[in-house]
Each structure stands twice: as structure tokens, then as C-alpha cells.
Scaffold this active site. Structure first.
Site, short mmCIF file in Angstrom:
data_model
loop_
_atom_site.label_atom_id
_atom_site.label_comp_id
_atom_site.label_asym_id
_atom_site.label_seq_id
_atom_site.Cartn_x
_atom_site.Cartn_y
_atom_site.Cartn_z
N GLU A 124 36.92 25.01 67.56
CA GLU A 124 38.38 25.08 67.47
C GLU A 124 39.00 23.77 67.94
O GLU A 124 38.51 23.16 68.90
CB GLU A 124 38.85 26.23 68.38
CG GLU A 124 40.29 26.64 68.18
CD GLU A 124 40.63 27.91 68.98
OE1 GLU A 124 39.89 28.91 68.86
OE2 GLU A 124 41.60 27.87 69.73
N ASP A 126 42.98 22.53 68.75
CA ASP A 126 44.31 23.16 68.88
C ASP A 126 45.45 22.22 69.23
O ASP A 126 45.31 21.42 70.15
CB ASP A 126 44.32 24.13 70.08
CG ASP A 126 43.36 25.26 69.94
OD1 ASP A 126 43.35 25.87 68.89
OD2 ASP A 126 42.62 25.52 70.92
N GLU A 128 48.95 23.50 70.74
CA GLU A 128 49.69 24.69 71.15
C GLU A 128 50.98 24.24 71.82
O GLU A 128 50.95 23.41 72.73
CB GLU A 128 48.86 25.53 72.12
CG GLU A 128 47.72 26.25 71.43
CD GLU A 128 46.81 26.99 72.39
OE1 GLU A 128 46.37 28.09 72.04
OE2 GLU A 128 46.54 26.47 73.49
#
Ligand SMILES: *[C@@H]1O[C@H](CO)[C@@H](O)[C@H](O)[C@H]1NC(C)=O
Ligand SMILES: *[C@@H]1O[C@H](CO)[C@@H](O)[C@H](O)[C@H]1NC(C)=O
Ligand SMILES: *[C@@H]1O[C@H](CO)[C@@H](O)[C@H](O)[C@H]1NC(C)=O
Length: 319
Positions: A124, A126, A128
Site C-alpha cells: 500500500e 497512501d 491520507e
């Protein structure tokens, strides 16, 4: 009487100008250094051509034939969409405008992941965005998991040099065999080299691209002290200028997918300008990190009495 009015007016005027100066200082965005625009190199994709609903479909709205998409968190649901294809390396970008006003507990995410395919050893990368009780203070958290390395969160957090709720700004990920780069308006804010130290936690399986908005009340703002307040919602984020250029993974026939190594690669993120950061990009990254980064897992000795390997070399190759 007249003079009192005059004085009152004068005082009122001074107060107004003081407030104006203070607020213009607060909103005075620093100018980032010049940089190469990677986002100019790739086409913008329409929603229907490249994406599909993930959850909360009724809260997803396509605007202008799907060239722009709004995603909403309200008291019934968050929502999200994902790419139709999975990619083995690539350039992934979106111009995003975040919910304005009070947004504590709200999380907007733009990321690549394969947790739906590899639940036990997923990868993953990310972006955010963590909401806040003050409009300007959206925090940007970046994170990486490789091959299920979820025990070590590799978070770095930044404030932005602009108000992300007024205009669209570009958030991009470069992911190839050399490094992972997070960029904000084409300024690199973080680079993770694919070196010896990172090799076991380096994302290296095909991933889908996701955009979501959800309720992060239990952790997002001051460690969960400020939950989502639905009375001031709904919370709406807009996405446009969606770009995904990379090695689309052919699940039925992996051999037919583009090669991820070698000069014959068809991968658009294999060229020189994607192998390493230019000096200009490095200067931009230094600017962003020195002024706006407020947390790095590599500095968190409370959490990691023994720092993860890659932190000891501080971004330098350990080989
Ligand atoms: C959710 O929001 C809607 C619209 O603002 C409102 O009518 C409804 O009562 C709310 N429901 C709950 C459970 O709070
Ligand atoms: C990733 O995890 C799988 C399963 O746990 C393991 O077999 C594999 O060797 C790991 N890959 C790397 C590069 O560490
Ligand atoms: C995947 O590969 C198969 C076999 O080579 C091909 O028929 C199919 O069109 C490919 N799919 C995509 C999405 O490229």
C-alpha cells in the site's frame, strides 16, 4: 460628539486593518520553488473509462461527464471508488479539493493498495488527509506498507503550504523499481528508495488505485479526541485530473503485462526523469520537508527504540 464618533471610527478602522493584516499573514501561502511538472505528461482519465464504485455509491457524484467526481461523507455513509485495472508500477495522480470548514475526524484518502487480493501480505502507498477543527489545518499523512509490513507504520505527516479547501491541488505518486515519490503540486515531499534496507517492505505486487472518504473519528484528529460532527456535514471532497499511467496488470495473462525491468519496458515510469530526482526536485523536497513536515516515523524513538533499517541510513542507500 463628533470627535467621539471620529475616535470610535478610527479605533474600529484600526481594528479592522489589524485583523486583515493578521489574517492575510495567516493565509499568506509561501511560494514553492520551481519544479518539473510531471502531471503535465499524462492524460486525464474520465471516471467511467477507468474507475468503478467501491462502496457508498449514492454518495459519489460524477460531474462534467465524469471528468470530476465528488465523494461525500454524511451521517449515513462514506464512499469510495477504485480503478478498474491493477498496476505494476506507475504514475498515479489526482487534483483534490478538500471539505471546507470544520472537518475533525474526517479522512480523505488517495492511495494504491492490493489488500483485496493479498489480504495477508498486501502492499500500500497512501496519501491520507486528516481533517481538523480549524479550517486551514488539514494534515497530509503519507504511509507505505510492503508485503504485509503492517506492524511498522511508515507515516510521515505534513502541513500544506496552501489552503487545500479553496482550490484543487495535485497529489501524485511515482512508484517504480527505483523509488516511491510522493508529490504535492509536483514538489516531491517524500522519497523512499528501493534499497537494501527497504527491500522486504518495498511494495512490489500489482495494486489498484483508490479514492475514499470515511469516518476516522477514533484516530484521525488528535488521536481520536475530536470525532466527526455530522451536524456540520455533509463533508464533500472533489477529485479531478485523474491520471494513472503505468503497467496495467493483466490478471488472466501476467506474461502479457508489460515487463517491469529492462530497456524494452513499456512502463511509462521507467525513463530517466523517473529513475531519480533531479537537483531541482531535491531542492523542492528539502524545502517542503524542512518547512512543513511535522512527524516522521524515523524520528519517533518512543515508538521505535530500535529504528527501522531504512531510517538509520536516512534515505541513503546502505549498499
Ligand atoms: C442525517 O442527516 C439528515 C440530513 O441532514 C437528517 O435529516 C437526518 O435526521 C440525519 N439522521 C441521523 C440519524 O442523524
Ligand atoms: C512476501 O511475503 C511472502 C509471504 O509472506 C513471502 O513468501 C515473500 O518471500 C515475501 N517477499 C519479500 C520480498 O520479502
Ligand atoms: C490479457 O491477456 C489476454 C491474453 O493475452 C488478452 O486476450 C486480453 O485482452 C488481455 N487483457 C487486457 C485487459 O489487456
Amino acid at each position: 460628539m463628533l470627535s467621539i464618533t471620529h475616535t470610535a471610527l478610527y479605533v474600529a478602522f484600526s481594528l479592522i486593518s489589524l485583523v486583515t493584516v493578521a489574517s492575510s499573514m495567516r493565509h499568506n501561502s509561501p511560494i514553492p520553488p520551481p519544479t518539473t511538472s510531471l502531471t503535465d505528461r499524462f492524460p486525464h482519465l474520465g471516471f467511467d473509462a477507468a474507475f468503478t464504485y467501491l462502496f457508498g455509491g449514492k454518495n459519489i457524484k460524477k460531474i462534467n461527464d465524469g471528468s470530476c467526481v465528488s465523494i461525500t461523507l454524511d451521517n449515513s455513509s462514506g464512499c469510495g471508488f477504485k480503478s478498474k485495472e491493477m498496476y505494476y508500477y506507475g504514475f498515479f495522480s489526482a487534483a483534490i479539493k478538500l471539505p471546507s470548514d470544520y472537518s475533525a475526524g474526517v479522512v480523505v484518502a488517495f492511495y494504491v493498495s492490493n489488500s483485496q487480493v493479498y489480504p495477508h501480505n498486501h502492499d500500500e502507498i497512501d496519501f491520507e488527509f486528516l481533517g481538523h477543527e480549524k479550517r486551514k489545518d488539514w494534515a497530509l499523512q503519507t504511509n507505505i506498507y510492503g508485503n504485509g509490513s503492517t506492524a511498522t507504520g511508515r507515516e510521515e505527516k505534513f502541513y500544506l503550504w496552501f489552503d487545500p479547501t479553496i482550490d484543487f491541488h495535485e497529489y501524485s505518486i511515482v512508484w517504480n523499481q527505483y523509488h516511491i515519490v510522493f508529490l504535492v503540486d509536483n514538489i516531491p515531499v517524500r522519497e523512499v528508495s528501493h534499497n537494501e534496507a527497504m527491500s522486504r517492505a518495498y511494495p512490489s505486487k500489482p495494486m489498484s488505485v483508490y479514492a475514499t472518504i470515511w469516518d476516522g473519528s477514533d484516530w484521525a484528529t488528535h488521536g481520536g479526541k475530536k470525532p466527526v460532527n455530522y451536524k456540520v456535514g455533509p463533508f464533500v471532497a472533489w477529485f479531478k485530473d485523474l491520471e494513472m499511467a503505468g503497467c496495467a496488470w493483466n490478471q488472466t495473462s501476467p506474461a502479457a503485462s508489460c515487463s517491469k525491468r529492462g530497456s524494452l519496458s513499456r512502463d511509462p515510469v521507467e525513463g530517466n526523469e523517473f529513475m531519480k530526482l533531479s537537483e531541482q526536485q531535491q531542492r523542492g523536497m528539502q524545502w517542503a520537508r524542512s518547512k512543513f513536515m511535522f512527524y516522521s516515523y524515523c524520528d519517533d524513538l518512543k515508538r521505535f527504540p530500535v529504528l527501522p533499517m531504512e531510517c538509520r541510513g536516512r534515505g541513503k542507500s546502505l549498499t
